[in-house]
Scaffold this motif. Structure first.
Motif, mmCIF file in Angstrom:
data_model
loop_
_atom_site.group_PDB
_atom_site.id
_atom_site.type_symbol
_atom_site.label_atom_id
_atom_site.label_comp_id
_atom_site.label_asym_id
_atom_site.label_seq_id
_atom_site.Cartn_x
_atom_site.Cartn_y
_atom_site.Cartn_z
ATOM 1 N N SER A 157 6.925 -3.410 -0.244
ATOM 2 C CA SER A 157 5.747 -4.111 -0.756
ATOM 3 C C SER A 157 5.765 -5.567 -0.308
ATOM 4 O O SER A 157 4.720 -6.161 -0.050
ATOM 5 C CB SER A 157 5.664 -4.013 -2.278
ATOM 6 N N GLY A 158 6.983 -6.131 -0.178
ATOM 7 C CA GLY A 158 7.088 -7.489 0.318
ATOM 8 C C GLY A 158 6.642 -7.586 1.770
ATOM 9 O O GLY A 158 5.854 -8.450 2.139
ATOM 10 N N GLU A 159 7.115 -6.658 2.590
ATOM 11 C CA GLU A 159 6.757 -6.678 4.010
ATOM 12 C C GLU A 159 5.290 -6.368 4.237
ATOM 13 O O GLU A 159 4.624 -6.998 5.058
ATOM 14 C CB GLU A 159 7.615 -5.661 4.780
ATOM 15 N N LEU A 160 4.796 -5.385 3.505
ATOM 16 C CA LEU A 160 3.452 -4.882 3.792
ATOM 17 C C LEU A 160 2.372 -5.533 2.922
ATOM 18 O O LEU A 160 1.183 -5.271 3.089
ATOM 19 C CB LEU A 160 3.396 -3.364 3.646
ATOM 20 N N GLY A 161 2.776 -6.352 1.957
ATOM 21 C CA GLY A 161 1.783 -7.115 1.201
ATOM 22 C C GLY A 161 0.855 -6.274 0.352
ATOM 23 O O GLY A 161 -0.337 -6.548 0.271
ATOM 24 N N PHE A 162 1.377 -5.232 -0.261
ATOM 25 C CA PHE A 162 0.554 -4.504 -1.248
ATOM 26 C C PHE A 162 1.185 -4.690 -2.619
ATOM 27 O O PHE A 162 2.345 -5.093 -2.746
ATOM 28 C CB PHE A 162 0.415 -3.024 -0.878
ATOM 29 N N GLU A 163 0.377 -4.399 -3.627
ATOM 30 C CA GLU A 163 0.852 -4.661 -4.981
ATOM 31 C C GLU A 163 1.786 -3.558 -5.484
ATOM 32 O O GLU A 163 1.517 -2.373 -5.295
ATOM 33 C CB GLU A 163 -0.334 -4.788 -5.930
ATOM 34 N N PHE B 282 -3.169 3.607 -2.675
ATOM 35 C CA PHE B 282 -4.098 3.584 -1.552
ATOM 36 C C PHE B 282 -3.836 2.374 -0.675
ATOM 37 O O PHE B 282 -3.787 2.474 0.560
ATOM 38 C CB PHE B 282 -5.546 3.592 -2.046
ATOM 39 N N MET B 283 -3.621 1.214 -1.291
ATOM 40 C CA MET B 283 -3.376 0.020 -0.486
ATOM 41 C C MET B 283 -2.016 0.078 0.212
ATOM 42 O O MET B 283 -1.836 -0.509 1.270
ATOM 43 C CB MET B 283 -3.521 -1.255 -1.319
ATOM 44 N N ALA B 284 -1.064 0.796 -0.399
ATOM 45 C CA ALA B 284 0.211 0.991 0.293
ATOM 46 C C ALA B 284 -0.035 1.776 1.581
ATOM 47 O O ALA B 284 0.536 1.473 2.639
ATOM 48 C CB ALA B 284 1.185 1.739 -0.617
ATOM 49 N N THR B 285 -0.919 2.777 1.494
ATOM 50 C CA THR B 285 -1.261 3.585 2.665
ATOM 51 C C THR B 285 -1.967 2.727 3.712
ATOM 52 O O THR B 285 -1.623 2.747 4.900
ATOM 53 C CB THR B 285 -2.168 4.757 2.234
ATOM 54 N N VAL B 286 -2.960 1.965 3.258
ATOM 55 C CA VAL B 286 -3.716 1.093 4.166
ATOM 56 C C VAL B 286 -2.779 0.078 4.820
ATOM 57 O O VAL B 286 -2.828 -0.146 6.036
ATOM 58 C CB VAL B 286 -4.840 0.351 3.398
ATOM 59 N N ALA B 287 -1.907 -0.512 4.008
ATOM 60 C CA ALA B 287 -1.017 -1.552 4.517
ATOM 61 C C ALA B 287 -0.093 -0.993 5.589
ATOM 62 O O ALA B 287 0.123 -1.618 6.633
ATOM 63 C CB ALA B 287 -0.214 -2.158 3.372
ATOM 64 N N ALA B 288 0.432 0.212 5.341
ATOM 65 C CA ALA B 288 1.317 0.836 6.321
ATOM 66 C C ALA B 288 0.548 1.092 7.620
ATOM 67 O O ALA B 288 1.042 0.812 8.719
ATOM 68 C CB ALA B 288 1.887 2.139 5.759
ATOM 69 N N ALA B 289 -0.672 1.597 7.485
ATOM 70 C CA ALA B 289 -1.480 1.906 8.667
ATOM 71 C C ALA B 289 -1.827 0.624 9.425
ATOM 72 O O ALA B 289 -1.774 0.587 10.660
ATOM 73 C CB ALA B 289 -2.744 2.648 8.254
ATOM 74 N N GLU B 290 -2.183 -0.419 8.690
ATOM 75 C CA GLU B 290 -2.544 -1.680 9.350
ATOM 76 C C GLU B 290 -1.350 -2.275 10.093
ATOM 77 O O GLU B 290 -1.486 -2.807 11.197
ATOM 78 C CB GLU B 290 -3.079 -2.682 8.318
ATOM 79 N N ASN B 291 -0.197 -2.165 9.459
ATOM 80 C CA ASN B 291 1.007 -2.684 10.113
ATOM 81 C C ASN B 291 1.325 -1.860 11.360
ATOM 82 O O ASN B 291 1.740 -2.394 12.386
ATOM 83 C CB ASN B 291 2.166 -2.689 9.112
ATOM 84 N N ALA B 292 1.084 -0.543 11.249
ATOM 85 C CA ALA B 292 1.291 0.324 12.411
ATOM 86 C C ALA B 292 0.353 -0.100 13.542
ATOM 87 O O ALA B 292 0.775 -0.230 14.698
ATOM 88 C CB ALA B 292 1.047 1.784 12.021
ATOM 89 N N VAL B 293 -0.920 -0.338 13.187
ATOM 90 C CA VAL B 293 -1.899 -0.747 14.195
ATOM 91 C C VAL B 293 -1.480 -2.074 14.826
ATOM 92 O O VAL B 293 -1.540 -2.247 16.048
ATOM 93 C CB VAL B 293 -3.311 -0.846 13.565
ATOM 94 N N ARG C 276 2.848 -7.397 7.217
ATOM 95 C CA ARG C 276 1.390 -7.271 7.191
ATOM 96 C C ARG C 276 0.923 -8.186 6.062
ATOM 97 O O ARG C 276 1.212 -7.961 4.903
ATOM 98 C CB ARG C 276 1.005 -5.818 6.943
ATOM 99 N N PRO C 277 0.242 -9.270 6.440
ATOM 100 C CA PRO C 277 -0.139 -10.222 5.409
ATOM 101 C C PRO C 277 -1.224 -9.642 4.484
ATOM 102 O O PRO C 277 -2.146 -8.988 4.972
ATOM 103 C CB PRO C 277 -0.691 -11.415 6.201
ATOM 104 N N PRO C 278 -1.099 -9.855 3.184
ATOM 105 C CA PRO C 278 -2.119 -9.337 2.275
ATOM 106 C C PRO C 278 -3.397 -10.157 2.382
ATOM 107 O O PRO C 278 -3.365 -11.308 2.811
ATOM 108 C CB PRO C 278 -1.484 -9.513 0.894
#
Lengths: 121, 425, 493
Positions: free
Chosen positions: C77-83, C151-162, C384-386
């Motif tokens: 959560s720290g790396e990917l910036g989700f709650e 959901f935001m954990a999923t989005v954050a992972a995908a955004e970081n992947a992108v 991935r910055p929130p």
């Protein structure tokens, strides 16, 4: 030979049921009801009319539609013709409340008026 | 854009209640009156209520909603009311400090001598929450559909079922029909019509739209967009009657199941809400439990006629203007007490000039530097001495008390500020 | 034919985490999802809990992945910036007869390697959750349990992947594999064929159909289990804890939980359904979850609900491979011998969310074992910055945001205080939110008391403007779910 017709009065929010005794189109008695109710019943029996409010397209306005309304109650039976005509009307902003958008629409003597000011966008 | 950070009366919401309050406030002595509106134009929800039937009480005329609003808008502008559009109030404190933001107005931070809450109401959604089934596109409140159809110029569907025989629902049934859509039917869970009879006559009967009393929606069908709704008859306890189900193909379901005052902001200010009305407890001046915060219109309780909303707004506007005048009078009577030579601070910071008409005012101060010889503690209006007291010494650790006597009343009336000083005798 | 090293089939939490962890290596990766957004299946509709790991049967892959995954969430959560909030959870025993189960769970948790658990007394539970059923007899406290925004954990992972080079294609539906002999060398989709050296089956509810196309585990079947939930109006009631009932044969039961949006949530029940898209809410289901919730907190009533929804869990029938453990619903994470080139993941029901990052690491291990070199990219960026959420910021931060971009000063959703700036940021994010529900899930807009009745016209307008399409083309959740049918005046009699 007198007959009785029940009419729901729409003149005011009260919504009274008027019992109209009449011989053909000649009204004998309306009860209960106030003056406006009586007048409404008389019209409703012979020539029902409604205030119609709708919109027309407006170019260059804050919104794409301008609300309009009939200057007087409009023949109920011709409302479908009215909406057909108004669907194709387009006016240009700016416009002032009360401006006549269509004069003497469908030869009824009723004008279509702008319900509000509409500034240019 | 506001240029001031202090207003006599700030009104939240430019619907019929807020506009009437603003006009009345100006007419009753309020100088600076500001209306903050979240929409990009004035008039509130009346701008989308394009149908007739407004103003019979106020103007003895049958007006469309926008015309009714226009009359108040014109009056408000004539009376020099200021407006902030497209601006949302984020919170109001019990001290009437207001934070608002807008794309064009930026950050608004101002204080009002009095506030009128007139945020209106919103549509109930409880029924929407409870309807089983999928959550496809095509389920809207009647008001949202009204906004789209009448103001923004879009139709949210072509075949409709309307749940609820409230006025907005019936009026929308007529509007949609006039714009070429098909309204399959209006359903009402109660065994009676909940809107006005005249709307039943001219919106449903006139257009042959069926009304089914004691009916509700059992299920919404459709994955992406509404494909049908399943309706069911209910008994007197609102329980569905098995076997009475019917599937009605449609692409849109509208809900018109009542309105509820919108009081999220009021709560933040500490305004107490009556659970029965959903709006603030108010007194006969439309003041809430918080002094100087008034409320008027549908934010207090849901009215059936806009004329009463305007009347409530007018009364609240008068009350708010009077309250503001009192506060302003008090502010004008306040004279600042300044720390002068060798004074670190004085308490209080300001005094009401009128207090001296009845009692002396006690001031307390601390010095900056110690003086180990007799001193004068003085209060001056510029060079005029107003009060003086002798002390044998002055030390920062010890508070010095001084009274302005009632005999100084006349001199204090003339003062813009009073300065305290502690000087060697 | 465009060729990739790895194609991930399915953009749920498992697929997105796998893509994100794989993006660390010199691999050309494609992730596909049939929906108009990622994470629209089970990842968007679940209990939002990062489980401690005392619940799965010891020895199962579920137990192992749960505990390993749980430990990764703080860093993640720290790396990917989700709650994410590791606030611990409780299993609450009501009445003396349920107390024994707490000891069993405690023992099970210890065997699974869950740290810090202990049983607390009834009085202690009452003081920690004053609304709790007064008949509470004790509770199991697991401090490593947490709540997240799944959901935001999923989005954050995908955004970081992108951000690290992964390609994401939405509205791209898997149809079949392309084979070279038994080996999988590509994927057929509705938008064309793509070559690959590895295909990762992360298809969630459809994982059985995907693996059957590869000829793997013909006996494996996903039985969708629908779980219904109600979200409570946070103005009416706050619950600060995560409260489970004691588990039964049927699973973890109906819980009452805090969420990171501040609304309490109750649910889920467990209904077997035929259709993996049947996320309909039912009257019976609602009655069931309220009854379950009232067992924990008797004052909960349907009147408090502000939203209801249903999610589907991918309940599988894979037996656990550990000798001596009889469990028939274990996770599948494997590289099956009979289909070289396939990474097969299936039956990922709860604790799938918690396990997802551990599953991703497991996939990497399996690839390495299969001979992939997996060279690390020197410029891999795990951060991935929130994006800011206006409502949750202190006043000074809000002011700064508005000063920097006035669009943050325009509130679109009045109930949840979501601004135009936030909406536009989501529309132009690395995984763009291109429909109403996509924006709703990311910003929480439209979830308040008015259920979007004020914001809907505005959001449709903003989406049309930003995407350069007509308002009539704006959808709720992809093609076929348009909000508007035509212009008001565009009709013929």
């Amino acid at each position: 030979m007198s007959e009785k017709t029940k009419i729901l009065c729409i003149t005011c929010p009260k919504g009274c049921t008027l019992e109209v005794s009449h011989e053909g189109q000649t009204i004998l008695e309306v009860k209960p009801g106030c003056k406006r109710g009586h007048a409404y019943a008389a019209n409703e029996l012979v020539n029902p009319r409604r205030m119609v409010a709708t919109t027309v397209n407006i170019r260059g306005g804050l919104h794409p539609l301008l609300p309009v309304y009939t200057s007087a109650p409009f023949p109920k039976g011709r409302i479908h013709e009215l909406r057909e005509v108004l669907r194709k009307v387009e006016v240009q902003a700016p416009i002032r409340m009360g401006a006549v958008v269509v004069e003497d629409i469908l030869g009824t003597g009723v004008n279509i008026l702008a319900s509000r000011d509409m500034a240019q966008a | 854009m506001t240029t001031k950070d202090r207003y006599d009366v700030v009104i939240i919401g430019a619907g019929p209640g807020g506009l009437a309050a603003a006009i009345a406030a100006r007419q009753n002595g309020a100088e600076d009156v500001l209306v903050i509106e979240r929409d990009k134009e004035l008039g509130g929800i009346l701008q989308q209520c394009i149908h007739n039937g407004f103003g019979l009480e106020t103007f003895q005329q049958d007006l469309p909603g926008p015309s009714y609003a226009q009359r108040f808008i014109d009056q408000a502008l004539d009376h020099g009311v200021e407006f902030l559009l497209d601006t949302m109030v984020l919170d109001i404190s019990s001290q009437r400090r207001i934070f608002a933001t807008g794309k064009h107005s930026g950050i608004v931070d101002l204080t009002a001598r009095s506030v009128v809450l007139s945020m209106g109401c919103r549509e109930r959604t409880r029924a929407q929450i409870r309807i089983p089934g999928m959550r496809p596109a095509g389920v809207y409140t009647a008001g949202t559909a009204q906004r789209w159809v009448n103001v923004e110029g879009f139709m949210p569907g072509s075949r409709y079922v309307i749940l609820g025989s409230g006025d907005i629902g019936m009026i929308m049934a007529r509007r949609l029909t006039l714009e070429g859509a098909h309204v399959e039917r209006v359903l009402e869970v109660m065994p009676y019509l909940t809107g006005l009879t005249r709307n039943y006559v001219q919106c449903l009967m006139d257009f042959d739209i069926p009304l089914q009393l004691s009916h509700t929606v059992k299920r919404i069908i459709g994955h992406k967009r509404v494909e049908a709704v399943e309706t069911v008859r209910v008994d007197e306890r609102w329980n569905p009657i098995p076997g009475s189900e019917e599937i009605i193909p449609c692409d849109t379901m509208l809900l018109s199941v009542g309105l509820i005052p919108e009081n999220e902001l009021s709560r933040q200010a500490g305004v107490l809400i009556d659970p029965l009305t959903g709006g603030p407890f108010v007194d006969d001046s439309f003041q809430t439990n918080i002094p100087g915060i008034f409320a008027a219109g549908n934010v207090v309780h849901v009215y059936d006629l806009v004329d009463w909303v305007s009347e409530a707004g007018r009364l609240a506007g008068i009350s708010a203007a009077r309250f503001a005048a009192q506060v302003r009078r008090k502010e004008n009577r306040l004279v600042p007490l300044l720390a002068g030579e060798n004074v670190r601070y004085v308490v209080p910071h300001r005094m009401d000039r009128e207090t001296l008409a009845e009692t002396p005012v006690r001031l307390q101060l601390r010095v900056r530097q110690p003086i180990e010889s007799p001193v004068w503690v003085e209060v001056r209006n510029r060079t005029n001495l107003i009060a003086r007291k002798g002390e044998l010494y002055a030390r920062p650790g010890e508070i010095i008390t001084l009274e302005i006597p009632t005999t100084a009343y006349d001199e204090v009336q003339k003062a813009d500020e009073l300065t305290l000083a502690v000087v060697k005798r | 034919m465009k060729a990739y090293d790895v194609i991930v089939i399915g953009g749920g939490i498992v697929g997105c985490m796998t893509a994100r962890f794989l993006s660390r290596y010199r691999l050309n990766i494609l992730l596909i999802d049939k929906a108009a957004d990622i994470g629209t299946g089970a990842s968007a509709a679940n209990s939002a809990i990062v489980h401690a790991g005392y619940d799965p049967e010891p020895g199962t892959l579920k137990a192992k992945m749960n505990v390993l995954g749980n430990a990764m969430w703080d860093t993640l959560s720290g790396e990917l910036g989700f709650e994410y909030d590791r606030r611990g959870d409780y299993v609450v025993a009501i009445g003396p007869e349920e107390l024994d189960t707490l000891d069993k769970l405690l023992e099970q948790g210890r065997r699974n390697g869950v740290p810090g658990m202990h049983v607390i007394l009834a009085d202690e539970m009452r003081s920690r959750e004053p609304n709790i059923n007064p008949l509470v007899s004790g509770a199991l406290w697991a401090p490593t349990g947490g709540i997240c925004d799944p959901f935001m954990a999923t989005v954050a992972a995908a955004e970081n992947a992108v951000a690290n080079g992964v390609t994401v294609l939405l509205e791209t539906e898997f149809q079949d594999f392309i084979f070279d002999g038994a080996r999988i060398v590509g994927v057929r989709t509705n938008v064309g064929d793509f070559g690959c050296r590895w295909a990762v089956n992360a298809a969630g509810l459809y994982a059985d159909q995907v693996m059957h196309k590869a000829g793997v585990r013909p006996e494996f079947k996903i039985t969708p289990r629908r779980g219904e939930y109600a979200v409570l109006d946070r103005a009416e009631l706050e619950v600060n804890n995560v409260l489970f009932p004691v588990p039964s044969e049927r699973g973890k039961g109906i819980l009452v939980t805090a969420t990171l949006h501040g609304n309490a949530m109750v649910g889920p029940n467990s209904q077997i359904v035929d259709d993996a898209e049947d996320s309909a809410v039912t009257n019976d289901g609602m009655a069931e979850i309220w009854e379950g919730a009232q067992k924990l907190i008797p004052s909960l009533t349907p009147r408090l609900a502000i939203a209801v929804f249903a999610g589907l869990r991918a309940h599988g029938n894979a037996p656990c491979l550990t000798p001596g453990v009889s469990h028939n619903h274990d996770f599948i994470i494997e590289t099956p011998r009979e289909a070289p080139g396939l990474v097969n993941i299936g039956g990922i029901e709860s604790p799938g969310l918690t396990s997802a990052p551990a599953i991703a690491l497991h996939v990497i291990e399996m690839l390495r074992e299969a001979g992939e070199k997996l060279e690390e990219k020197p410029d891999w960026n795990p951060i991935r910055p929130p994006r800011p959420h206006f409502r949750k910021l202190p006043r000074e931060e809000q002011m700064k945001l508005i000063k920097a971009d006035p669009r943050f000063g325009r509130v679109i959703c009045r109930c949840e205080m979501v601004t135009e700036g936030e909406i536009i940021a989501e529309i132009h994010a690395p995984i763009p939110a291109r429909n109403y529900d996509a924006i709703k899930r990311r910003t929480w807009l439209g979830t308040g008391r008015c259920l979007g009745s004020f914001d809907m016209p505005r959001v449709v307008e903003i989406l049309a403007e930003e995407l350069g399409i007509a308002p009539e083309e704006v959808t709720k959740k992809g093609p076929g779910s348009e909000f508007l049918t035509r212009k008001t005046k565009a009709w013929e009699a």
